[in-house]
Design an enzyme around this catalytic site. Structure first.
Site, PDB file in Angstrom:
ATOM      1  N   ASP A 243       0.822  -1.195   0.000  1.00 52.53           N
ATOM      2  CA  ASP A 243       0.000   0.000   0.000  1.00 52.53           C
ATOM      3  C   ASP A 243       0.865   1.259   0.000  1.00 52.53           C
ATOM      4  OD1 ASP A 243      -1.865   1.939   0.436  1.00 52.53           O
ATOM      5  OD2 ASP A 243      -2.669   1.090   2.282  1.00 52.53           O
ATOM      6  N   HIS A 337     -10.595  -0.413  -6.293  1.00 48.65           N
ATOM      7  CA  HIS A 337     -10.216   0.771  -5.510  1.00 48.65           C
ATOM      8  C   HIS A 337      -9.091   1.566  -6.170  1.00 48.65           C
ATOM      9  CE1 HIS A 337     -10.001   3.139  -1.830  1.00 48.65           C
ATOM     10  NE2 HIS A 337      -8.684   2.999  -1.846  1.00 48.65           N
TER      11      HIS A 337
END
Length: 429
Positions: A243, A337
């Site tokens: 991430d 996303h």
């Protein structure tokens, strides 16, 4: 879990991240560590919320024994804790001014807080009744950042100085907000690479508030410690996803324009400042972990193993949004996303994300209360956070697995010069 990389830690004068590692010394005291600096570590990124960006790893992982020598500077053009690499431990806390306290009391409080922050960030004891909690520790990359909430200006009679950009955030369909853990007159962000150093700062700030302000809410967060991996790499969040592959960088020509209020911006007291959106985002980990790895990757739009886009390549390979499989289906799902949060899919809307993960225990049903303390920075939240969060509200595959439980928006003025305190231009202007 948006795919951007945060810049590395600030230095006193150079661009963020260009600090040199200093050798560690066993038994070194806080006072002897003044002026030393070290390498930046890794930071953990976010999952969910608006376009999020997570911090990037440093070019050289810092040995754990050198963590205490790392120092960030209090005085500067911008406040610390914005472009610095995210630390291993963090606290965010909001205060409300006490009944009867106004502009005069607020000015005295910010003067006390600024002096305390300056001393602690230099590795010195706090100026008032130091608790010795961090005795013998170095600065440990401590940063302390101050901001003002919408209600602060009414409480201090400064409504005419309240920025338009500080207008309350709109309601989002994914919100399940606890008002008691949202907003506040004053906001403080604390980060450090040592848990005791971070707690020491939190306790000092709370004690300094005295009778002028009371704690409204307080949250604790963490990230991977610098040097915890065998080589520098983008960190993983609590969902196990890599991430933070992409993020606006200070080297980019429009970085300051996107993140900081210009020197001749409005209002004048916000010059070189920024706006922080703070959201407590709970991750529904039990539901998430029931998905297969393939299903998780489709939700995010990136491979779980190495963070590469599902369209192929490596972690840093540009995502091909038009690529299809043999059956004609988009390789990166339309509601993934990483697709939805891309700046080029949102009119260039961007923000600098600097979050902490949290875990606040396990409830009676055995469900972890864990997730993300989402903190993002931008020159104007109405052009940064809001439009992207609205888009996420309309069809983000990740929204099923997260819950926004608290929210705040704060105006964070520029850094204090030598002999100044944070917010002085507002409170004495």
């Amino acid at each position: 879990m948006p795919d951007q990389s945060l810049p590395k830690a600030r230095t006193p004068e150079a661009t963020p991240g260009e600090r040199e590692a200093a050798p560690a010394h066993e038994g070194i005291s806080r006072r002897r560590l003044l002026g030393t600096a070290g390498a930046t570590g890794l930071v953990l990124g976010t999952a969910g919320a608006a376009v999020g960006y997570a911090a990037a790893p440093s070019e050289a992982a810092a040995p754990l024994t050198s963590l205490g020598t790392d120092r960030a500077m209090f005085h500067g053009k911008h406040q610390p804790g914005i472009t610095d690499g995210l630390q291993a431990r963090g606290h965010v806390v909001a205060f409300d001014l006490a009944a009867g306290a106004g502009r005069k009391e607020a000015a005295a409080l910010l003067r006390r807080w600024s002096e305390t922050a300056r001393r602690l960030m230099a590795g010195e004891p706090s100026p008032h009744d130091d608790t010795d909690v961090a005795r013998d520790a170095g600065p440990s990359s401590l940063t302390v950042t101050f901001g003002f909430g919408h209600s602060f200006f009414t409480r201090t009679g400064l409504e005419k100085q309240r920025p338009t950009a500080l207008d309350p955030l709109p309601e989002f369909s994914s919100d399940h907000l606890d008002k008691n853990r949202s907003n506040g007159d004053l906001w403080v962000q604390i980060g450090a690479n040592d848990a005791l150093v971070a707690f020491h700062a939190l306790r000092a700030i709370q004690k300094d508030a005295g009778r002028a302000a009371r704690v409204r809410w307080q949250m604790n967060g963490f990230n991977r410690s610098p040097g915890a991996t065998s080589h520098p790499m983008t960190a993983r969040n609590l969902m196990g996803q890599i991430d933070g592959t992409r993020n606006p960088k200070p080297s980019e020509a429009d970085f300051d324009q996107r993140i900081f209020v210009p020197e001749k911006g409005e209002p004048a007291w916000m010059a070189n400042g920024s706006y922080a959106v703070v959201r407590r985002i709970r991750m529904l980990l039990d539901d998430w972990e029931k998905l297969s790895v393939k299903a998780q990757e489709d939700v995010i739009g990136r491979r779980k193993s190495d963070g590469a886009a599902l369209s192929g390549g490596t972690e840093t390979t540009a995502m091909d949004l038009e690529k299809t499989d043999a059956e004609g289906n988009l390789v990166v799902p339309i509601n993934a996303h990483a697709r939805i949060t891309r700046p080029d899919q949102n009119g260039g809307a961007a923000m600098l994300r600097r979050p902490f993960s949290f875990h606040d225990g396990i409830d009676a049903d055995g469900v972890p209360d864990a997730g993300l303390l989402f903190i993002c920075w931008q020159a104007d939240p109405l052009r940064g956070f809001v439009p992207v969060q609205r888009k996420l509200d309309r069809g983000d595959a990740l929204s099923t697995f997260i819950r926004h439980e608290s929210s705040g928006l704060f105006a964070v003025p520029g850094g204090a010069g030598e002999g100044e305190y944070v917010g002085q231009k507002l409170l004495e202007g």
